[in-house]
Design a protein around this motif. Structure first.
Motif, mmCIF file in Angstrom:
data_model
loop_
_atom_site.group_PDB
_atom_site.id
_atom_site.type_symbol
_atom_site.label_atom_id
_atom_site.label_comp_id
_atom_site.label_asym_id
_atom_site.label_seq_id
_atom_site.Cartn_x
_atom_site.Cartn_y
_atom_site.Cartn_z
ATOM 1 N N PRO A 1 12.668 3.827 70.581
ATOM 2 C CA PRO A 1 13.444 3.677 71.816
ATOM 3 C C PRO A 1 13.724 2.219 72.082
ATOM 4 O O PRO A 1 12.839 1.377 72.017
ATOM 5 C CB PRO A 1 12.503 4.273 72.893
ATOM 6 C CG PRO A 1 11.555 5.138 72.141
ATOM 7 C CD PRO A 1 11.396 4.509 70.794
ATOM 8 N N GLY A 2 14.987 1.928 72.386
ATOM 9 C CA GLY A 2 15.347 0.552 72.681
ATOM 10 C C GLY A 2 15.482 -0.313 71.460
ATOM 11 O O GLY A 2 15.544 -1.534 71.570
ATOM 12 N N SER A 3 15.514 0.275 70.245
ATOM 13 C CA SER A 3 15.590 -0.540 69.034
ATOM 14 C C SER A 3 16.878 -1.327 68.961
ATOM 15 O O SER A 3 16.946 -2.368 68.309
ATOM 16 C CB SER A 3 15.468 0.358 67.795
ATOM 17 O OG SER A 3 16.532 1.303 67.746
ATOM 18 N N GLU B 1 24.505 -4.694 77.677
ATOM 19 C CA GLU B 1 25.558 -4.022 76.910
ATOM 20 C C GLU B 1 25.065 -2.764 76.203
ATOM 21 O O GLU B 1 25.837 -2.090 75.529
ATOM 22 C CB GLU B 1 26.121 -4.996 75.869
ATOM 23 C CG GLU B 1 26.831 -6.203 76.485
ATOM 24 C CD GLU B 1 27.279 -7.210 75.446
ATOM 25 O OE1 GLU B 1 26.916 -7.027 74.255
ATOM 26 O OE2 GLU B 1 27.972 -8.181 75.817
ATOM 27 N N SER B 2 23.798 -2.436 76.385
ATOM 28 C CA SER B 2 23.233 -1.287 75.688
ATOM 29 C C SER B 2 23.514 0.007 76.451
ATOM 30 O O SER B 2 24.079 0.009 77.550
ATOM 31 C CB SER B 2 21.725 -1.468 75.531
ATOM 32 O OG SER B 2 21.067 -1.271 76.777
ATOM 33 N N SER B 3 23.100 1.111 75.872
ATOM 34 C CA SER B 3 23.274 2.419 76.506
ATOM 35 C C SER B 3 22.145 2.731 77.476
ATOM 36 O O SER B 3 22.085 3.834 78.027
ATOM 37 C CB SER B 3 23.324 3.511 75.430
ATOM 38 O OG SER B 3 22.130 3.514 74.650
ATOM 39 N N LYS C 1 23.402 -3.154 87.471
ATOM 40 C CA LYS C 1 23.267 -2.203 86.380
ATOM 41 C C LYS C 1 21.802 -1.796 86.282
ATOM 42 O O LYS C 1 20.951 -2.592 85.924
ATOM 43 C CB LYS C 1 23.747 -2.820 85.063
ATOM 44 C CG LYS C 1 25.208 -3.261 85.101
ATOM 45 C CD LYS C 1 25.612 -3.990 83.833
ATOM 46 C CE LYS C 1 27.048 -4.460 83.900
ATOM 47 N NZ LYS C 1 27.454 -5.226 82.690
ATOM 48 N N LYS C 2 21.542 -0.542 86.608
ATOM 49 C CA LYS C 2 20.181 -0.050 86.592
ATOM 50 C C LYS C 2 19.707 0.139 85.163
ATOM 51 O O LYS C 2 20.372 0.773 84.353
ATOM 52 C CB LYS C 2 20.104 1.285 87.346
ATOM 53 C CG LYS C 2 18.700 1.871 87.420
ATOM 54 C CD LYS C 2 18.732 3.175 88.224
ATOM 55 C CE LYS C 2 17.351 3.789 88.329
ATOM 56 N NZ LYS C 2 17.390 5.065 89.093
ATOM 57 N N VAL C 3 18.555 -0.434 84.855
ATOM 58 C CA VAL C 3 17.996 -0.311 83.515
ATOM 59 C C VAL C 3 17.159 0.956 83.436
ATOM 60 O O VAL C 3 16.220 1.143 84.212
ATOM 61 C CB VAL C 3 17.122 -1.543 83.178
ATOM 62 C CG1 VAL C 3 16.514 -1.393 81.783
ATOM 63 C CG2 VAL C 3 17.948 -2.823 83.263
ATOM 64 N N LEU C 4 17.526 1.836 82.498
ATOM 65 C CA LEU C 4 16.802 3.090 82.337
ATOM 66 C C LEU C 4 15.453 2.806 81.697
ATOM 67 O O LEU C 4 15.343 2.056 80.727
ATOM 68 C CB LEU C 4 17.609 4.058 81.470
ATOM 69 C CG LEU C 4 19.047 4.318 81.953
ATOM 70 C CD1 LEU C 4 19.739 5.315 81.040
ATOM 71 C CD2 LEU C 4 19.046 4.837 83.395
ATOM 72 N N THR D 1 13.202 -0.710 76.692
ATOM 73 C CA THR D 1 13.736 -1.554 77.764
ATOM 74 C C THR D 1 12.622 -2.270 78.517
ATOM 75 O O THR D 1 12.803 -3.401 78.961
ATOM 76 C CB THR D 1 14.562 -0.711 78.758
ATOM 77 O OG1 THR D 1 13.743 0.338 79.298
ATOM 78 C CG2 THR D 1 15.772 -0.106 78.071
ATOM 79 N N LEU D 2 11.454 -1.620 78.665
ATOM 80 C CA LEU D 2 10.329 -2.279 79.321
ATOM 81 C C LEU D 2 9.900 -3.494 78.520
ATOM 82 O O LEU D 2 9.656 -4.562 79.070
ATOM 83 C CB LEU D 2 9.158 -1.311 79.474
ATOM 84 C CG LEU D 2 7.883 -1.900 80.094
ATOM 85 C CD1 LEU D 2 8.155 -2.386 81.505
ATOM 86 C CD2 LEU D 2 6.758 -0.867 80.089
ATOM 87 N N GLU D 3 9.826 -3.333 77.192
ATOM 88 C CA GLU D 3 9.427 -4.444 76.331
ATOM 89 C C GLU D 3 10.450 -5.576 76.395
ATOM 90 O O GLU D 3 10.101 -6.756 76.423
ATOM 91 C CB GLU D 3 9.277 -3.950 74.890
ATOM 92 C CG GLU D 3 8.713 -4.992 73.935
ATOM 93 C CD GLU D 3 7.284 -5.367 74.292
ATOM 94 O OE1 GLU D 3 6.954 -6.562 74.189
ATOM 95 O OE2 GLU D 3 6.513 -4.471 74.690
ATOM 96 N N THR D 4 11.736 -5.218 76.430
ATOM 97 C CA THR D 4 12.775 -6.245 76.465
ATOM 98 C C THR D 4 12.764 -7.004 77.778
ATOM 99 O O THR D 4 12.860 -8.231 77.803
ATOM 100 C CB THR D 4 14.163 -5.616 76.242
ATOM 101 O OG1 THR D 4 14.186 -4.998 74.950
ATOM 102 C CG2 THR D 4 15.261 -6.677 76.295
ATOM 103 N N THR D 5 12.661 -6.287 78.905
ATOM 104 C CA THR D 5 12.637 -6.964 80.202
ATOM 105 C C THR D 5 11.386 -7.820 80.347
ATOM 106 O O THR D 5 11.421 -8.893 80.953
ATOM 107 C CB THR D 5 12.708 -5.948 81.356
ATOM 108 O OG1 THR D 5 11.728 -4.913 81.167
ATOM 109 C CG2 THR D 5 14.082 -5.317 81.423
#
Length: 373
Positions: free
Chosen positions: A16-18, A59-61, A144-147, A152-156
């Protein structure tokens, strides 16, 4: 490509989030990065990587545009845009979309010429907008709400860490500009040469013809960066001990020796921050996020000890010794004391800005025509 490498790449891409993990290297980007030997003129590695991660996330989904501001106090958005920093309030975290923050807009907001308010175009529309001196909309603000998922948690979290280190670096640069220093040959050999070796490997990796070659070069770069970082940390420890010794009986030591130690320590703090940023990016590019986190943990531990641990039997920390012996001017009054007081909570609060909060990316966009909507 080796079958094991193919399988590793495929497994990584299925996480997820790759899509948020950089597939291309963009660590060395300017002429100073590639060919220069003045580290102070090289890119802001922390800030650029945070910007890249934010762009990838936006820019991600894994984000969705929301139509209203889910925060009662619209001032928090003003803080995000003006400071270009992550701001947390309640169970919400706002992350700035760096690519959409025009410098002119930020400057006018800081000067109070522009303001942020609610859109009045449509009744019930709670969209935040930027208003000029006459109350006219000049920019729309989009959330833009981050799902939420592990990627996404790791990226943020990575963005928060990079931005916090960038703020530390910016503070150090401001202090360092007021000092002059000359690195001696031993410091060049022990600290700068390994870094420049790693820089060459990274540059070769950015132009590598295959993933195998790229990763091999990055591993070599990582080894040299490890040497550079360990040398910086060792030098900080040694310089701090000598500063404690030389200032204990200052009448019997030349002031020039104390000044040199202060200058070297100031420089080492800057180098440690930049080197850590490069090493973290190398590990991220190799898919070694645990190693990247360990680099950050080591950096935070060293910085925490530098400002809190007693050294040399003086009953003072290294940063307190710097504070007591630094030659202050009107512009630099108590700069090291202030830096230490700002750094401690900063190191503690980075993770709290992300954990158990809904994350939104704040983007500034051109005004849309809402008539008839």
């Amino acid at each position: 490509m080796d079958d094991s490498i193919k399988q590793e790449e495929q497994e990584r891409n299925e996480l997820p989030g790759s899509a948020l993990i950089p597939s291309e290297l963009h660590i060395l980007v300017t002429e100073a990065d590639i060919n220069g030997y003045e580290i102070s003129k090289m890119s802001d590695f922390m800030g650029l990587y945070a910007q890249y991660l934010t762009r990838s996330l936006a820019e991600s989904s894994f984000v969705e545009v929301v139509s209203s501001v889910p925060i009662a106090d619209i001032g928090i958005i003003n803080d995000v845009i003006q400071q270009a920093a992550i701001v947390a309030k309640g169970n919400v975290t706002l992350v700035p979309d760096f690519d959409s923050l025009p410098v002119g807009i930020k400057e006018k907001l800081k000067k109070g010429l522009y303001s942020i308010g609610d859109s009045k175009q449509v009744d019930g529309n709670l969209r935040a907008v930027i208003l000029d001196e006459n109350g006219v909309r000049v920019k729309d603000i989009t959330l833009k709400k981050v799902l939420n998922n592990p990627g996404t948690l790791e990226t943020t979290r990575s963005i928060a860490n990079q931005m916090q280190m960038k703020q530390i670096q910016d503070t150090l640069v401001a202090i360092q500009e007021m000092q002059s220093y000359q690195l001696d040959r031993d410091r060049d050999r022990d600290i700068l040469t390994p870094f420049f070796d790693a820089r060459d490997y990274i540059l070769q990796a950015q132009n590598a013809p295959s993933i195998e070659t790229r990763n091999l070069l990055l591993e070599k770069a990582s080894d040299r960066m490890t040497t550079a970082l360990n040398s910086v940390y060792s030098e900080m420890r040694t310089a701090s001990l000598h500063l404690a010794k030389n200032t204990k009986w200052s009448l019997f030591h030349k002031q020039s020796s104390i000044d040199t130690l202060l200058s070297n320590l100031s420089d080492d703090l800057q180098l440690a921050t930049k080197f850590s940023g490069v090493q973290m990016q190398v590990f991220e590019a190799l898919g070694r996020r645990e190693d990247s986190r360990r680099v950050l943990d080591r950096y935070q531990t060293v910085m925490h000890d530098f400002i809190t641990q007693e050294i040399g039997g003086r009953g003072m920390s290294a940063i307190e010794l710097m504070h007591d012996n630094f030659h202050y001017s009107e512009e630099t009054t108590d700069c090291w004391y202030t830096f230490s007081k700002e750094l401690e909570p900063a190191l503690e609060n980075t993770r709290q800005a992300i954990e158990n909060k809904q994350v939104y990316i704040v983007s500034v966009e051109d005004v849309e025509d809402e008539q008839g909507n």
